[in-house]
Design a protein around this motif. Structure first.
Motif, mmCIF file in Angstrom:
data_model
loop_
_atom_site.group_PDB
_atom_site.id
_atom_site.type_symbol
_atom_site.label_atom_id
_atom_site.label_comp_id
_atom_site.label_asym_id
_atom_site.label_seq_id
_atom_site.Cartn_x
_atom_site.Cartn_y
_atom_site.Cartn_z
ATOM 1 N N VAL A 1 0.404 34.449 -57.448
ATOM 2 C CA VAL A 1 -0.184 33.245 -58.005
ATOM 3 C C VAL A 1 -1.314 33.548 -58.988
ATOM 4 C CG1 VAL A 1 -1.771 32.958 -56.059
ATOM 5 C CG2 VAL A 1 -1.091 30.969 -57.423
ATOM 6 N N ASP A 2 -2.126 34.569 -58.712
ATOM 7 C CA ASP A 2 -3.254 34.846 -59.591
ATOM 8 C C ASP A 2 -2.876 35.675 -60.809
ATOM 9 O OD1 ASP A 2 -5.396 33.477 -58.246
ATOM 10 O OD2 ASP A 2 -5.173 34.946 -56.653
ATOM 11 N N GLU A 3 -1.643 36.146 -60.877
ATOM 12 C CA GLU A 3 -1.124 36.717 -62.117
ATOM 13 C C GLU A 3 -0.454 35.635 -62.953
ATOM 14 O OE1 GLU A 3 1.361 40.102 -61.572
ATOM 15 O OE2 GLU A 3 -0.079 41.150 -60.300
ATOM 16 N N ALA A 4 0.146 34.679 -62.290
ATOM 17 C CA ALA A 4 0.776 33.578 -63.018
ATOM 18 C C ALA A 4 -0.276 32.671 -63.656
ATOM 19 C CB ALA A 4 1.660 32.775 -62.073
ATOM 20 N N PHE A 5 -1.404 32.480 -62.963
ATOM 21 C CA PHE A 5 -2.462 31.587 -63.460
ATOM 22 C C PHE A 5 -3.802 32.310 -63.308
ATOM 23 C CE2 PHE A 5 0.744 29.206 -60.969
ATOM 24 C CZ PHE A 5 1.437 28.634 -62.029
ATOM 25 N N GLN A 6 -4.252 32.977 -64.384
ATOM 26 C CA GLN A 6 -5.482 33.767 -64.347
ATOM 27 C C GLN A 6 -6.661 32.856 -64.680
ATOM 28 O OE1 GLN A 6 -5.253 37.457 -66.530
ATOM 29 N NE2 GLN A 6 -3.072 37.705 -66.048
ATOM 30 N N LEU A 7 -7.507 32.614 -63.688
ATOM 31 C CA LEU A 7 -8.617 31.678 -63.816
ATOM 32 C C LEU A 7 -9.922 32.412 -64.075
ATOM 33 C CD1 LEU A 7 -10.043 28.920 -63.488
ATOM 34 C CD2 LEU A 7 -10.016 29.326 -61.008
ATOM 35 N N THR A 8 -10.646 31.956 -65.089
ATOM 36 C CA THR A 8 -12.008 32.428 -65.341
ATOM 37 C C THR A 8 -12.918 31.214 -65.453
ATOM 38 O OG1 THR A 8 -11.630 32.478 -67.738
ATOM 39 C CG2 THR A 8 -11.268 34.530 -66.516
ATOM 40 N N VAL A 9 -14.149 31.355 -64.948
ATOM 41 C CA VAL A 9 -15.143 30.277 -64.991
ATOM 42 C C VAL A 9 -16.398 30.823 -65.664
ATOM 43 C CG1 VAL A 9 -16.514 28.659 -63.637
ATOM 44 C CG2 VAL A 9 -14.186 29.233 -62.910
ATOM 45 N N GLU A 10 -16.927 30.072 -66.628
ATOM 46 C CA GLU A 10 -18.067 30.561 -67.420
ATOM 47 C C GLU A 10 -19.056 29.418 -67.632
ATOM 48 O OE1 GLU A 10 -18.926 32.654 -71.786
ATOM 49 O OE2 GLU A 10 -16.912 31.960 -71.229
ATOM 50 N N ARG A 11 -20.354 29.749 -67.483
ATOM 51 C CA ARG A 11 -21.414 28.778 -67.757
ATOM 52 C C ARG A 11 -21.781 28.873 -69.235
ATOM 53 N NH1 ARG A 11 -25.394 26.207 -64.562
ATOM 54 N NH2 ARG A 11 -26.585 24.831 -65.939
ATOM 55 N N GLN A 12 -21.674 27.759 -69.943
ATOM 56 C CA GLN A 12 -22.032 27.704 -71.363
ATOM 57 C C GLN A 12 -23.061 26.595 -71.548
ATOM 58 O OE1 GLN A 12 -18.522 27.251 -73.771
ATOM 59 N NE2 GLN A 12 -17.623 29.198 -73.116
ATOM 60 N N GLY A 13 -24.347 26.976 -71.539
ATOM 61 C CA GLY A 13 -25.423 25.994 -71.645
ATOM 62 C C GLY A 13 -25.406 25.059 -70.463
ATOM 63 N N GLY A 14 -25.279 23.766 -70.730
ATOM 64 C CA GLY A 14 -25.250 22.784 -69.653
ATOM 65 C C GLY A 14 -23.861 22.472 -69.149
ATOM 66 N N ASP A 15 -22.872 23.245 -69.586
ATOM 67 C CA ASP A 15 -21.485 22.996 -69.184
ATOM 68 C C ASP A 15 -20.928 24.160 -68.375
ATOM 69 O OD1 ASP A 15 -21.468 20.573 -70.525
ATOM 70 O OD2 ASP A 15 -20.758 21.473 -72.398
ATOM 71 N N LEU A 16 -19.960 23.821 -67.543
ATOM 72 C CA LEU A 16 -19.188 24.820 -66.821
ATOM 73 C C LEU A 16 -17.760 24.746 -67.337
ATOM 74 C CD1 LEU A 16 -19.861 26.851 -64.553
ATOM 75 C CD2 LEU A 16 -18.855 25.244 -62.924
ATOM 76 N N VAL A 17 -17.284 25.871 -67.921
ATOM 77 C CA VAL A 17 -15.976 25.897 -68.578
ATOM 78 C C VAL A 17 -14.996 26.671 -67.703
ATOM 79 C CG1 VAL A 17 -14.693 26.575 -70.624
ATOM 80 C CG2 VAL A 17 -17.067 25.797 -70.847
ATOM 81 N N LEU A 18 -13.921 26.007 -67.330
ATOM 82 C CA LEU A 18 -12.843 26.631 -66.558
ATOM 83 C C LEU A 18 -11.673 26.899 -67.491
ATOM 84 C CD1 LEU A 18 -14.600 24.916 -64.532
ATOM 85 C CD2 LEU A 18 -12.544 24.709 -63.129
ATOM 86 N N HIS A 19 -11.154 28.127 -67.454
ATOM 87 C CA HIS A 19 -10.061 28.492 -68.362
ATOM 88 C C HIS A 19 -8.973 29.213 -67.565
ATOM 89 C CE1 HIS A 19 -7.935 29.842 -71.939
ATOM 90 N NE2 HIS A 19 -7.906 31.052 -71.389
ATOM 91 N N TRP A 20 -7.743 28.761 -67.771
ATOM 92 C CA TRP A 20 -6.592 29.423 -67.163
ATOM 93 C C TRP A 20 -5.715 30.024 -68.255
ATOM 94 C CZ3 TRP A 20 -8.522 24.878 -65.264
ATOM 95 C CH2 TRP A 20 -8.801 24.804 -63.902
#
Length: 569
Positions: free
Chosen positions: A30-49
Motif C-alpha cells: 500500500v505504501d508503494e502504491a500511494f507514497q504519502l509525504t506531509v510538509e509544513r509550509q508557513g501556516g499550511d499543512l500540505v499533504l501530497h501523494w
C-alpha cells in the motif's frame, strides 16, 4: 469397510491436492502504491501523494482526524479529479491518478493528526482504509514497516499480500502453524454449538446415537461421508475466498453475507428449517437430514449433503479460535490456507464422526419418546431467531422496505409447504395440478424474497411550493401519497410504480414524481389529503401540464392504467 477406508484416505490425505488450484496475484504494498509525504509550509499543512501507475485514490475517502488539541481549517484539494465507475462502491466515484494534494490551514500549534485515505488498483484490488499519524510540522509519528516501503497503519490494518507471507516480525508472529491448525480444529468443533448449527446437528446426533442395532461399519461409513461433505464445503469456501482475493477483491470470512441475494437465500433456508423443526410442515429427510437416521438414507448421498447443509447454515457464525486461525490462514500461501480451512471443517464434523465410533453411547441417552418431539420443536426457536437476525442484516444491506418483500415471500413459502401435507392425499390429475400451482406460488414467494425494493431515485419528497413551481413551468406532476404501514400502497409501488417499464414511461412522458409520506402525522400531507376530500391512503393525484384540475387515480393500480394516465396528458 473399503468405502470407509477410502473416505478416510480422501478426507485426511487427499485435501492437499486441491490446495494447488489457487494462486495469488501480486500487487504493490500500500505504501508503494500511494507514497504519502506531509510538509509544513508557513501556516499550511500540505499533504501530497505520489500514486503509482494503474492505481488511484478516492477523493471522498480522504479525511483528517485531529488528535490532542489539533485544529485545521477546511481542505483545499488539487484539481485533476477523474470520474470513474468503481465496482467496490457500485457507482461513479471521484478519483485521482498520478498525484493528489490536500492543503489545510493550521489553526493551532499543538497536537497531531491522523490522515485517512483509501485507494485501489485498476486490476481490481481495493485496499482497506489507511491511517497515518503526523505532527503539525509534518513529522511522521509511526515507524516504517519493514518490507512495505512506508509507514505502518495507526488504526486500520494494511493489505496482506497473499503472494508474500508476512515476516516473523509481523503482528501474526504470535500464531504458529501448529497453533493455527489447533485453533482451526477447536473453532470448527465449537461451531457446532452456535445457534445456526446446533439445532440441526443435535437432532442428527440423537438419531444416530439411538440406533445401536444398526451395523457399526455402516454407521461409520456414513460418518465419514458426512465428514467429507463438511470438509469439501469448507474447502470450496476457502477456494472462493482466495480466488476473490487473488483477483483483487479484499474479502474475509463471512464475505458472502455482504451479498443481499445470499442473505435472502439464508433467510429462506433457515425459515424452512425452523418450520420443519416446529412441526408446522414436513420436509423430506433427503433434503434436510433433520430428525432422520443417517443409516436409513438411500445411499451415502444423504449423509454427504447433510454435511453440506451443516456448513451452509454455519456460514453466518464465527466461533472462538476461528478468528486467529482464519487470520493466519489468509496470510499464508494458498496450500496452507486451504489446509487450515479443511481442518476447520474436520473439527466441525468431528463430533458426529466420533459418535459413529461409539454405538454404546445410545445406552446413556434417554429412551426414544415424546420428549424427542418436544426437543425438536424447542430447537426451532434458535432458527427463528436466526431468521430475524438475517432479516436485520438484509435491511442493513438494502433498504427497510425489503422487510415487506421478504415477509410476504416467506408467507407464500410457508403456505406452499403447509399445503403439501393435505394435497398429498389427492389423486391423478388433481395432484399434478396442485403441484403446478404450488410450484408457481413457491417461485413467486422466492421472487418476493430476492426482489430488490423499489428505487426512490426518481421520486422527490412532496413540497407544496415545489409543486406550484412545477405547475408554473408547465410540468405534469404525479403525487403518490403513501405510508409505510399501508399494504395496498406498497403493493402498488412494487407492481405499478417501479421497475424498468415505469422508468421508461416517466422518461418518455416527462412527468415529475413526488411522494408524500404519511407514515407519521404531517401537517402538509394532512392538508393535501383533506384537500382532495379523502380520509386516508393510498391517494394518487395526477396534475396535467396545462395547469388544469388534477385527476385522482384508483386506489388499486396496474402498469397499464398508469401508462394510460401518463400518456393521456
Amino acid at each position: 469397510m473399503a468405502i470407509t477406508n477410502a473416505m478416510k484416505f480422501w478426507v485426511l490425505s487427499g485435501l492437499m491436492a486441491v490446495a494447488g488450484l489457487v494462486e495469488a496475484t501480486e500487487f504493490l504494498p500500500v505504501d508503494e502504491a500511494f507514497q504519502l509525504t506531509v510538509e509544513r509550509q508557513g501556516g499550511d499543512l500540505v499533504l501530497h501523494w505520489d500514486i503509482a501507475d494503474h492505481y488511484y485514490l478516492y477523493r471522498d475517502q480522504h479525511r483528517i482526524r485531529p488528535q490532542n488539541g489539533a485544529e485545521l481549517g477546511p481542505v483545499q484539494l488539487s484539481p485533476g479529479v477523474v470520474e470513474k465507475y468503481d465496482p467496490t462502491f457500485d457507482q461513479q466515484m471521484a478519483v485521482y491518478y498520478d498525484r493528489m494534494n490536500a492543503v489545510y490551514a493550521v489553526l493551532t500549534d499543538q497536537g497531531e493528526i491522523d490522515v485517512v485515505y483509501q485507494g485501489c488498483a485498476d486490476a481490481g484490488l481495493c485496499y482497506p482504509p489507511q491511517t497515518r499519524r503526523f505532527d503539525l510540522n509534518g513529522v511522521a509519528l509511526s515507524s516504517p514497516e519493514p518490507g512495505f516501503g512506508g509507514f505502518s497503519s495507526v488504526a486500520e490494518p494494511s493489505l496482506i499480500d497473499l503472494s508474500n507471507p508476512p515476516s516473523p516480525d509481523s503482528t501474526l508472529s504470535s500464531v504458529t502453524l501448529a497453533g493455527a491448525l489447533l485453533f482451526a480444529l477447536l473453532g470448527g468443533m465449537i461451531l457446532n454449538l452456535m445457534p445456526c448449527v446446533f439445532p440441526v446437528l443435535s437432532l442428527k446426533a440423537l438419531q444416530l446415537a439411538q440406533h445401536p442395532g444398526d451395523s457399526n461399519q455402516h454407521a461409520i461409513a456414513h460418518g465419514w461421508v458426512y465428514t467429507a461433505g463438511v470438509v469439501v464445503s469448507f474447502i470450496l469456501v476457502a477456494v472462493a475466498l482466495l480466488t476473490l482475493r487473488s483477483f483483487g477483491t479484499w474479502v474475509g470470512w463471512g464475505f458472502q453475507l455482504q451479498s443481499p441475494a445470499f442473505v435472502a437465500a439464508l433467510v429462506a433456508l433457515f425459515f424452512v428449517l425452523a418450520l420443519a423443526m416446529s412441526g408446522i410442515v414436513e420436509i423430506g429427510g433427503r433434503w434436510m437430514g433433520v430428525g432422520q437416521d443417517l443409516t436409513t438414507q438411500p445411499g451415502l448421498s444423504g449423509s454427504f449433503f447433510t454435511g453440506v447443509l451443516a456448513t451452509l447454515v454455519a456460514t453466518p457464525c464465527t466461533a472462538p479460535f476461528m478468528g486467529a486461525a482464519i487470520g493466519y490462514a489468509l496470510s499464508q500461501p494458498a496450500s496452507l490456507s486451504v489446509l487450515i480451512f479443511a481442518l476447520m471443517g474436520l473439527g466441525m464434523a468431528l463430533p458426529i464422526l466420533v459418535l459413529t465410533y461409539l454405538p454404546a453411547l445410545g445406552r446413556w441417552l434417554p429412551k426414544p419418546g415424546a420428549w424427542m418431539q418436544t426437543f425438536r420443536q424447542l430447537m426451532a426457536f434458535p432458527l427463528f431467531a436466526t431468521v430475524l437476525w438475517l432479516l436485520w442484516v438484509l435491511v442493513e444491506l438494502t433498504d427497510p422496505s425489503v422487510i415487506m418483500s421478504a415477509g410476504f415471500g416467506l408467507l407464500l413459502l410457508a403456505l406452499v409447504l403447509w399445503s403439501g401435507q393435505w394435497v398429498a392425499r389427492w389423486q391423478g390429475m388433481a395432484r399434478w395440478i396442485s403441484r403446478g400451482v404450488r410450484l408457481i406460488v413457491a417461485v413467486w414467494g422466492l421472487v418476493w424474497v430476492f426482489a430488490a425494493p423499489p428505487s426512490d431515485e426518481l421520486w422527490q419528497p412532496y413540497d407544496a411550493a415545489q409543486l406550484e413551481r412545477y405547475r408554473a413551468n408547465g410540468d405534469a406532476v404525479f403525487i403518490d401519497v403513501t405510508a409505510a404501514w399501508c399494504i395496498t400502497c406498497k403493493a402498488n409501488e412494487r407492481v405499478a410504480l417501479s421497475g424498468e417499464r415505469f422508468e421508461q414511461l416517466v422518461e418518455r412522458t416527462g412527468v415529475r414524481l413526488m411522494r408524500a409520506d404519511w407514515t407519521r402525522p404531517t401537517p402538509a400531507v394532512d392538508a393535501l389529503i383533506e384537500g382532495f376530500g379523502r380520509n386516508g391512503v393510498p391517494l394518487y393525484a395526477l396534475y396535467p401540464a396545462d395547469s388544469g384540475a388534477p385527476t385522482l387515480l384508483p386506489q388499486i393500480l396496474t402498469p397499464s392504467l398508469v401508462a394510460e394516465a401518463f400518456e393521456s396528458l
